[in-house]
Design a protein around this motif. Structure first.
Motif, PDB file in Angstrom:
ATOM      1  N   ARG A 101      65.918  78.830  70.608  1.00  0.00           N
ATOM      2  CA  ARG A 101      66.890  79.957  70.576  1.00  0.00           C
ATOM      3  C   ARG A 101      66.268  81.117  71.393  1.00  0.00           C
ATOM      4  NH1 ARG A 101      69.636  80.076  64.897  1.00  0.00           N
ATOM      5  NH2 ARG A 101      68.698  78.433  63.949  1.00  0.00           N
ATOM      6  N   THR A 102      65.161  81.105  71.700  1.00  0.00           N
ATOM      7  CA  THR A 102      64.381  82.415  72.470  1.00  0.00           C
ATOM      8  C   THR A 102      63.831  82.112  73.501  1.00  0.00           C
ATOM      9  OG1 THR A 102      62.458  82.245  71.092  1.00  0.00           O
ATOM     10  CG2 THR A 102      64.513  83.509  70.188  1.00  0.00           C
ATOM     11  N   GLU A 104      60.938  82.812  73.855  1.00  0.00           N
ATOM     12  CA  GLU A 104      59.401  82.320  73.345  1.00  0.00           C
ATOM     13  C   GLU A 104      59.391  80.914  73.025  1.00  0.00           C
ATOM     14  OE1 GLU A 104      59.974  86.754  72.694  1.00  0.00           O
ATOM     15  OE2 GLU A 104      61.153  85.084  72.270  1.00  0.00           O
ATOM     16  N   GLU A 128      65.830  90.929  77.833  1.00  0.00           N
ATOM     17  CA  GLU A 128      65.384  89.343  78.125  1.00  0.00           C
ATOM     18  C   GLU A 128      64.635  89.451  79.495  1.00  0.00           C
ATOM     19  OE1 GLU A 128      65.667  87.266  75.823  1.00  0.00           O
ATOM     20  OE2 GLU A 128      66.734  88.667  74.573  1.00  0.00           O
TER      21      GLU A 128
ATOM     22  N   ILE B  18      68.533  81.069  80.320  1.00  0.00           N
ATOM     23  CA  ILE B  18      68.541  81.694  79.067  1.00  0.00           C
ATOM     24  C   ILE B  18      70.253  82.423  79.081  1.00  0.00           C
ATOM     25  CG2 ILE B  18      68.280  83.945  77.611  1.00  0.00           C
ATOM     26  CD1 ILE B  18      65.616  83.648  78.764  1.00  0.00           C
ATOM     27  N   TRP B  39      70.908  81.011  73.500  1.00  0.00           N
ATOM     28  CA  TRP B  39      70.607  82.492  73.216  1.00  0.00           C
ATOM     29  C   TRP B  39      71.776  83.040  72.467  1.00  0.00           C
ATOM     30  CZ3 TRP B  39      72.989  87.042  73.964  1.00  0.00           C
ATOM     31  CH2 TRP B  39      71.970  87.949  74.062  1.00  0.00           C
ATOM     32  N   PRO B  42      69.354  89.171  69.770  1.00  0.00           N
ATOM     33  CA  PRO B  42      68.390  89.277  68.793  1.00  0.00           C
ATOM     34  C   PRO B  42      68.955  90.099  67.369  1.00  0.00           C
ATOM     35  CG  PRO B  42      67.980  90.601  70.576  1.00  0.00           C
ATOM     36  CD  PRO B  42      69.268  89.837  71.014  1.00  0.00           C
TER      37      PRO B  42
ATOM     38  N   LYS C 338      59.555  79.219  62.894  1.00  0.00           N
ATOM     39  CA  LYS C 338      59.829  80.320  63.859  1.00  0.00           C
ATOM     40  C   LYS C 338      59.644  81.596  62.713  1.00  0.00           C
ATOM     41  CE  LYS C 338      62.762  77.403  66.592  1.00  0.00           C
ATOM     42  NZ  LYS C 338      64.000  77.159  67.034  1.00  0.00           N
ATOM     43  N   LYS C 365      60.426  88.739  62.306  1.00  0.00           N
ATOM     44  CA  LYS C 365      60.996  87.574  62.910  1.00  0.00           C
ATOM     45  C   LYS C 365      62.183  87.111  62.176  1.00  0.00           C
ATOM     46  CE  LYS C 365      56.490  85.481  64.536  1.00  0.00           C
ATOM     47  NZ  LYS C 365      55.665  84.380  64.549  1.00  0.00           N
ATOM     48  N   GLN C 368      64.802  89.269  63.748  1.00  0.00           N
ATOM     49  CA  GLN C 368      64.957  88.934  65.266  1.00  0.00           C
ATOM     50  C   GLN C 368      65.896  87.809  65.492  1.00  0.00           C
ATOM     51  OE1 GLN C 368      61.952  87.444  67.617  1.00  0.00           O
ATOM     52  NE2 GLN C 368      62.351  88.807  69.182  1.00  0.00           N
ATOM     53  N   THR C 369      65.305  86.645  64.676  1.00  0.00           N
ATOM     54  CA  THR C 369      65.983  85.372  65.002  1.00  0.00           C
ATOM     55  C   THR C 369      67.345  85.321  64.171  1.00  0.00           C
ATOM     56  OG1 THR C 369      64.919  84.529  63.041  1.00  0.00           O
ATOM     57  CG2 THR C 369      63.695  84.267  65.507  1.00  0.00           C
TER      58      THR C 369
END
Lengths: 514, 57, 416
Positions: A101-102, A104, A128, B18, B39, B42, C338, C365, C368-369
């Protein structure tokens, strides 16, 4: 109301599993109450509480399974209890894909990655891209509406690390023969090309292939790279990279006019480049670029291709083929079939570069073109939907892109425009570009065919004849079937060309006097 | 001098995609090693959180 | 060092402390004897701080039950009256190094598990786990369960425990995780291993045979007995990670049926709360979502230290709680990776290729996620007077983590 139960002796199931069985049974239509329990004293009390009691149940042991149901009818009870084995079967497994999902996550998955391809909404794109650069990746940035300050920050950051930022608003690149974004399947060779205009790169690379030559790399720079703010940072980085690249022997640059100061910087750099440079800078007077050291200026993309191929082959440039006698004859015939009121060109373009190049070629022939993306401000349409006299619209321009897919991917908006224009009896020529390659529609011609035929029919009905001109950008190796696309166009009675410049030359003849 | 850019050109391209799935798919079609990132903005797109996280992460 | 580096370093320290946790069961004693600050007419309860007037039905029922159990009132009406009058001091378990399942109510004469973290010398406490009073049932039957624990089972176990000088819990936890337990709602293996150890211990005491047998029967039939011990372990392991400057690691997660609360290392004892979420679950016959209470209990301390739903990948049986599959269970466990900062060196899950359990939830985290910690839990009725009605899965609310992040930012003067 009916009830029933089943007892399975000595069949131990774990209570948690039984709860799920209970739930599945309770979802059956007509079931009012269910109990799926082991025969412990506490559970037997629970059954009593919901009105289920029986000697057999009383005698059940803690290791016996009791399944009891209350339902609307005895038929339902029998049906459910009859399928007990089914209920006790393990749940069907379905695979749940592990989500990445990222960025990273992506990097843990592919630690050797050297390129981030980013197409997220503009307001998140810079964040990004920066993360990707920090992780040592080059960036292909398709996203647009990225603030110019962010673009500058990204490109300066990249410069310190010898990384490339291709974009923002970059639709096309070809790295090592692999197309990124909207790109064509093109032979490898020694011609490198740099461009801020996506369809311009597609046109150049396709034509290089069609001329029998090949591309080392095509590096997109994004549409703002040559602005005064950015001063060509990616263009210059690409130039350096292609200069150092063993595969590349010639470097071409395709762009719209750079900001004046940036053009100076660019030409300075070209002067000292170890490889010859060919440039097609659309919208600028090529005379102003003549005599620049190590730089050959081309008026059209086609000419840039000829010059680059010649340099790459070490031979003099092929002459620019004008229109053949057959073509000229066809053009005369088309014009003769127009009714007296038919006068105007309506170009409905998917490629922004093509809209621009066509305006330039027609303008040089003294034909004034209106557009939503005009070369000269005075030719700007008041409203993009309302054509004025000769008009070429860029259907990929911001106005048409809000919440809609790009015309290269989806023909709906262009179809609508064709039908709108077809109601204008003054339209004489309809010009359409078709762009093949990765990520483009798999049948660009097919999508517009009905509208084209309808437009022709309406024109005929009014006693005239609509001339349809089409240019197809791509190679025979592209995912779409080039042969089929060409066939459909020919059968629809269109004049088909393999380049936008050639088609535009034909338009000059169609619209010119005589 | 071998720069990171030059390494990209001498290849092979190994990509992290992405955003639009079709871009990743077309790379795969051409035999490029690529991982698709599903994606999402965030912090669910919460600007205040994104700004904070920019400072803290 | 910029703040990002300070945070990374602080989180490393927090993870290090969590990973060092070495829990030992040292005693089973009346709360009044061992819990710091437990005195007089006082009841501690689960979750972040809340007033009597705002408590959910099940927790009110449990508190009433606890009052009756202590003999501070002779009837439900009398109990309610003295509570309304504020005559009983009510405080969160977490403020006293303690945790409790579901309503989590503890009073002076209730025996609690005492776990010592040998790595740091700190102790934590947890009450017994049963299926009635902690769910808000204050009937005679429910109270009888509390009395038997106080009068028979706990003293017997205590005697046995003293005879063997304490019980190391790390080996039991390690084995249990490899045997399909997740240490929140599934303790079959751990409880068995515990029963084995205590049986041997009891056999070595001078206790009367009938009390021993009774207690053995209790211990060997109580599949969730280890939950109380696991929770005390979780608290004992997490407490030393409190108060590390710049650390964004979660040190407590708990609920009281009305609110969900969490604590973050750098923010010390401050609570960050949000409305308690609904549990997505399966129900026992006669009950349904309509009568369910909201998420409740200190048992989320198990997820706080990386057990419970975090290890659900190794305990797929539990997943049938919400109609899931083993693949989904594995996905949950991978997801939790994660949002955490470390992997435990000793507690490993065969189903995940012997990967260590994910430990040290990082609020950055999570925000963010958008991935929030997953918790599996039992469900109480929304009204007092009922036993357990079901079980299911729930996610910690994102809001708590956002609030905590904002407060963290303010403390270290970061962000606009």
């Amino acid at each position: 109301m009916a009830s029933g139960f089943v007892i399975r002796k000595n069949q131990y199931y774990d209570s948690v599993f039984l709860m799920s069985v209970n739930r599945r049974i309770s979802e059956v239509k007509g079931i009012q109450e269910t109990a799926v329990l082991m025969g412990s004293p506490a559970n037997k009390q629970l059954l009593l509480d919901i009105g289920i009691q029986n000697d057999q149940i009383n005698n059940a042991q803690p290791n016996d399974l009791i399944v009891a149901v209350l339902a609307e009818s005895s038929a339902i009870v029998e049906n459910v209890l009859g399928r007990l084995e089914e209920w006790l079967e393990a749940i069907q497994e379905n695979t749940v894909a592990l989500s990445v999902r990222t960025l990273e996550d992506g990097l843990s998955n592919k630690p050797d990655a050297n390129l981030a391809v980013i197409s997220v909404p503009g307001e998140y794109a810079a964040r990004e891209a920066k993360k990707a650069l920090e992780a040592g990746l080059n960036v292909f940035l398709f996203s647009d509406n990225v603030p110019i300050e962010d673009e500058l920050m990204l490109k300066q950051f990249a410069m310190e690390r010898d990384l490339l930022v291709m974009g923002p608003d970059c639709g096309t690149s070809l790295i090592g023969g692999k197309g990124i974004g909207f790109a064509n399947e093109v032979r490898r060779g020694t011609i490198g090309v740099i461009g801020g205009a996506g369809t311009g790169l597609q046109e150049f690379t396709s034509q290089v292939h069609n001329a029998g030559s090949g591309i080392s790399h095509a590096i997109g720079t994004g549409s703002h790279d040559l602005s005064g703010k950015i001063k060509g940072l990616t263009t210059l980085a690409a130039l350096e990279a292609l200069e150092a690249d063993q595969q590349t022997s010639v470097i071409a640059i395709i762009s719209k006019p750079p900001e004046a100061g940036t053009l100076v910087i660019l030409l300075e750099r070209i002067k000292t480049c170890k490889k010859p440079v060919v440039g097609c800078i659309l919208g600028i007077d090529p005379g102003s670029l003549s005599g620049k050291p190590n730089f050959q200026a081309a008026r059209t993309i086609d000419e840039a291709v000829r010059l680059a191929v010649a340099l790459s082959n070490g031979q003099p440039a092929a002459p620019s083929g004008g229109l053949t006698p057959e073509r000229m004859a066809t053009i005369r015939k088309e014009k003769q079939a127009w009714s007296p009121e038919q006068k105007y060109l309506r170009g409905i373009m998917a490629g922004g570069t093509f809209c621009y190049q066509s305006q330039q070629i027609l303008g040089e022939a003294g034909i004034s073109i209106h557009s939503n993306s005009p070369i000269e401000a005075k030719n700007r349409l008041e409203h993009p939907d309302r054509s004025i006299e000769h008009t070429i619209v860029d259907m990929g321009e911001d106005f048409y892109m809000v919440g809609k897919p790009h015309p290269m991917i989806d023909g709906t908006m262009r179809t609508r425009r064709i039908l709108a224009e077809s109601r204008d009896p003054q339209m004489a020529v309809l010009y359409l570009d078709f762009i093949l390659g990765y990520n483009a529609s798999m049948d660009p011609v097919g999508e517009l065919l009905d509208a084209i035929l309808e437009a022709k029919r309406l024109s005929k009905q009014r006693g005239g004849s609509l001339t349809v001109v089409a240019s197809v950008c791509g190679t025979e190796n592209d995912p779409q079937v080039m042969g089929l696309q060409m066939k459909l166009l020919h059968e629809a009675g269109a004049l088909v060309f393999r380049s936008n410049a050639q088609a535009s030359t034909a338009l000059c003849q169609l619209l010119g006097q005589g | 001098m071998e720069t990171s850019t030059n390494k990209l050109l001498t290849g092979p391209v190994i990509a992290v995609n992405i955003g639009l799935k079709s871009f990743g798919a077309s790379l795969e079609q051409q035999g490029v090693e690529v991982v698709q990132v599903d994606w999402a903005p965030p912090a669910g797109g919460d600007q205040e959180m994104m700004d904070l996280l920019d400072e803290l992460m | 060092m910029d703040i990002k580096q300070k945070i990374e370093k602080a989180n490393e320290e927090a993870a290090h402390r969590l990973n060092l946790g070495d829990p030992v069961l040292v005693d089973i004693a009346p709360a009044g004897e061992v819990i710091p600050g437990m005195e007089g007419k006082m009841i501690t309860y689960s979750g972040p701080p809340i007033e009597w007037g705002w408590m959910c039905g099940a927790q009110r029922g449990a508190i009433i039950g606890q009052v009756l159990f202590e003999g501070w009132a002779k009837s439900v009406e009398e109990a309610t009256a003295i509570l309304d009058q504020g005559k009983i001091r009510l405080e969160p378990n977490h403020h006293h190094h303690t945790v409790g399942p579901m309503a989590g109510t503890i009073s002076a004469s209730a025996p609690v598990w005492v776990v010592e973290n040998r790595a740091f010398g700190n102790r934590a406490y947890c009450r017994q786990v049963e299926g009635n009073q902690q769910f808000g049932d204050y009937s005679e039957g429910a109270l009888q369960g509390l009395r038997l624990w106080r009068d028979v089972w706990a003293p017997t176990l205590r005697e046995a425990l003293h005879t063997i000088g304490g019980l190391e819990l790390k080996p039991i936890i390690t084995k249990a995780l490899q045997m399909g337990d997740e240490l929140h709602n599934r303790h079959t293996a751990a409880s068995s291993l515990f029963a084995n150890a205590m049986a041997v211990a009891m056999a070595q005491t001078e206790l009367q045979k009938d009390k021993m047998l009774w207690t053995l029967k209790y211990v060997t039939n109580h599949e969730l007995i280890f939950l109380g011990i696991a929770m005390a372990c979780g608290k004992a392991i997490a407490d030393p990670a409190m108060g590390i400057e710049y650390s964004t690691v979660v040190t407590a997660m708990c609920r009281n049926g009305t609110e969900f609360g969490l604590r973050v290392s750098a923010m010390g004892e401050e609570w960050f709360t949000a409305p308690a979420p609904k549990v997505d679950g399966l129900y026992l016959p006669g009950y349904s979502e309509e009568v369910a209470g909201l998420d409740m209990g200190d048992s989320a301390i198990t997820e706080t230290v990386g057990w419970g739903a975090f290890t659900i990948g190794g305990a797929p049986g539990i997943l049938s709680l919400v109609g899931g599959t083993p693949e989904e269970a594995l996905a949950y466990s991978r997801e939790m990776k994660k949002i955490t900062v470390s992997s435990h060196p000793t507690y490993r899950l065969p189903a995940l290729g012997f990967a260590g359990t994910s430990i040290g939830i990082d609020i950055r985290k999570v925000v963010q996620t958008g991935i929030t910690p997953i918790i599996d839990t039992a469900i109480a009725h929304k009204d007092p007077g009922y036993p357990k009605i079901g079980a299911g899965l729930v996610r910690a609310p994102l809001e708590c983590f956002k609030k905590a992040l904002i407060a963290f930012g303010r403390k270290y003067d970061v962000g606009k």
